[in-house]
Enzyme design. Structure first.
Site, PDB file in Angstrom:
ATOM      1  N   LYS A   1       0.834  -1.204   0.000  1.00  0.00           N
ATOM      2  CA  LYS A   1       0.000   0.000   0.000  1.00  0.00           C
ATOM      3  C   LYS A   1       0.868   1.253   0.000  1.00  0.00           C
ATOM      4  O   LYS A   1       2.031   1.230   0.398  1.00  0.00           O
ATOM      5  CB  LYS A   1      -1.011  -0.056   1.149  1.00  0.00           C
ATOM      6  CG  LYS A   1      -2.105  -1.068   0.776  1.00  0.00           C
ATOM      7  CD  LYS A   1      -3.260  -1.186   1.702  1.00  0.00           C
ATOM      8  CE  LYS A   1      -4.218  -2.242   1.109  1.00  0.00           C
ATOM      9  NZ  LYS A   1      -5.212  -2.735   2.031  1.00  0.00           N
TER      10      LYS A   1
ATOM     11  N   ARG B   1      -2.407 -10.624   4.242  1.00  0.00           N
ATOM     12  CA  ARG B   1      -2.728 -10.720   2.805  1.00  0.00           C
ATOM     13  C   ARG B   1      -1.633 -10.002   2.031  1.00  0.00           C
ATOM     14  O   ARG B   1      -1.467  -8.793   2.180  1.00  0.00           O
ATOM     15  CB  ARG B   1      -4.095 -10.056   2.573  1.00  0.00           C
ATOM     16  CG  ARG B   1      -4.568 -10.025   1.143  1.00  0.00           C
ATOM     17  CD  ARG B   1      -5.885  -9.271   1.040  1.00  0.00           C
ATOM     18  NE  ARG B   1      -6.406  -9.261  -0.319  1.00  0.00           N
ATOM     19  CZ  ARG B   1      -6.006  -8.407  -1.262  1.00  0.00           C
ATOM     20  NH1 ARG B   1      -5.097  -7.502  -1.001  1.00  0.00           N
ATOM     21  NH2 ARG B   1      -6.517  -8.466  -2.483  1.00  0.00           N
TER      22      ARG B   1
HETATM   23  N1  PMM Z   1      -6.870  -4.662   0.212  1.00  0.00           N
HETATM   24  C1  PMM Z   1      -7.097  -4.686  -1.107  1.00  0.00           C
HETATM   25  C2  PMM Z   1      -8.016  -5.607  -1.657  1.00  0.00           C
HETATM   26  N2  PMM Z   1      -8.646  -6.500  -0.875  1.00  0.00           N
HETATM   27  N3  PMM Z   1      -9.045  -7.413   1.255  1.00  0.00           N
HETATM   28  C3  PMM Z   1      -8.832  -7.410   2.573  1.00  0.00           C
HETATM   29  N4  PMM Z   1      -9.459  -8.301   3.360  1.00  0.00           N
HETATM   30  N5  PMM Z   1      -7.976  -6.521   3.164  1.00  0.00           N
HETATM   31  C4  PMM Z   1      -7.302  -5.585   2.440  1.00  0.00           C
HETATM   32  O1  PMM Z   1      -6.561  -4.789   3.037  1.00  0.00           O
HETATM   33  C5  PMM Z   1      -7.511  -5.552   1.026  1.00  0.00           C
HETATM   34  C6  PMM Z   1      -8.411  -6.502   0.464  1.00  0.00           C
HETATM   35  C7  PMM Z   1      -6.398  -3.708  -1.993  1.00  0.00           C
HETATM   36  O2  PMM Z   1      -5.215  -4.230  -2.524  1.00  0.00           O
HETATM   37  P1  PMM Z   1      -5.119  -4.910  -3.996  1.00  0.00           P
HETATM   38  O3  PMM Z   1      -5.918  -4.033  -4.931  1.00  0.00           O
HETATM   39  O4  PMM Z   1      -3.694  -4.964  -4.369  1.00  0.00           O
HETATM   40  O5  PMM Z   1      -5.668  -6.286  -3.921  1.00  0.00           O
END
Ligand code: PMM
Length: 280
Positions: free
Chosen positions: A212, A256
């Site tokens: 992030k 994650r």
């Molecule tokens: N962040 C993203 C997408 N999905 N799900 C959960 N549970 N927690 C998060 O912090 C989260 C998520 C954004 O990141 P990406 O677009 O790279 O997947």
């Protein structure tokens, strides 16, 4: 619920536009291969998503989203991997569960689709409730917190109550503070410092700090100012691994991440240190 073992959830974004890996895994075969690689590197769960939540990105139609994720979910599930589905749509989540997914990861915490709570109650699926105020108001609004950790905990507890009211069992639930979602860098650092309070809510906690933007704005040397311009997302994996260690220390159930190796090593350091602590 404090966890001595913190699992790794590896991310496969089957999207043209995710901030960190958008476009790399739109082809289903490439996405499946990525899932296998993440698992081989140590991910215990593979999170498949077909919608980017990047500010300004337009939502795919439901059919588009299904078309992106279902082939990948079913291929990985058939190969025996534990798959989670990252979606705000109940119908997509349900189809993914039928295709073999074991967990629903909903960044809206059930606010994005009124059918989500009832579907989770009915299927008994594990369900990640993430904190995000974006769907309560204008998604571009800046959000104010007097006490970000306290407010995120209280709002997550409200979501748990609402879901339990719909018939979801607490054992199905995982909480996520939603780093970066209606939160600025200062909020994210404060939440990382206060993760133990999220864990103290008593449910398993998932932390998603990976790549992030706030992790791309680190001082170039000790004491140097925080730069305005972030580094590229792929350059944020060491900082991500450091957050994984903090999450483990606070008792998180899982982290994650986009790149598994650095986090796997950081968690191994944590677990081996814990194992050795008794021998001091
Ligand atoms: N962040 C993203 C997408 N999905 N799900 C959960 N549970 N927690 C998060 O912090 C989260 C998520 C954004 O990141 P990406 O677009 O790279 O997947």
């Amino acid at each position: 619920m404090s966890h001595r073992h913190t699992s790794i959830m590896g991310v496969v974004n089957v999207t043209p536009d995710s901030f960190s890996d958008g476009g790399r895994f739109v082809d289903p075969a490439a996405a499946v291969a990525r899932g296998r690689d993440l698992a081989a590197a140590g991910a215990e769960l593979i999170d498949v998503g077909g919608e980017s939540t990047r500010p300004g990105s337009s939502r795919p139609s439901e059919d588009e989203e299904r078309g992106r994720v279902l082939p990948v979910v079913s291929a990985l599930a058939q190969e025996g991997y534990a798959v989670s589905i990252d979606t705000m749509r109940a119908s997509v989540a349900q189809a993914a569960l039928e295709a073999g997914a074991v967990l629903v990861n909903d960044v809206s915490g059930g606010l994005g689709d009124p059918e989500m709570g009832p579907m989770v109650a009915q299927t008994g699926a594990r369900y990640v409730v993430m904190h995000w105020r974006g769907l309560l108001s204008d998604p571009t609004a800046t959000h104010h917190y007097d006490d970000v950790v306290g407010e995120v905990c209280a709002e997550l507890a409200d979501r748990v109550d609402a879901l339990v009211g719909l018939g979801v069992r607490e054992e199905q639930l995982v909480l996520d503070p939603g780093l970066g979602f209606s939160k600025d860098a200062g909020h994210n650092w404060t939440l990382l410092a206060g993760l133990d309070r999220v864990v103290a809510l008593g449910l398993p906690v998932l932390v998603g700090a990976s790549r992030k933007r706030f992790l791309g704005r680190l001082p170039a040397r000790p004491g140097a100012p925080v730069p305005d311009e972030p580094t590229a997302p792929q350059e944020r994996d060491v900082a991500t691994a450091a957050t994984s260690l903090l999450a483990a220390q606070a008792g998180a159930w899982a982290v994650r991440v986009h790149e598994v190796g650095p986090t796997r090593d950081a968690l191994a350091v944590w677990e081996l240190t814990q194992g050795a602590a008794g021998a001091r």
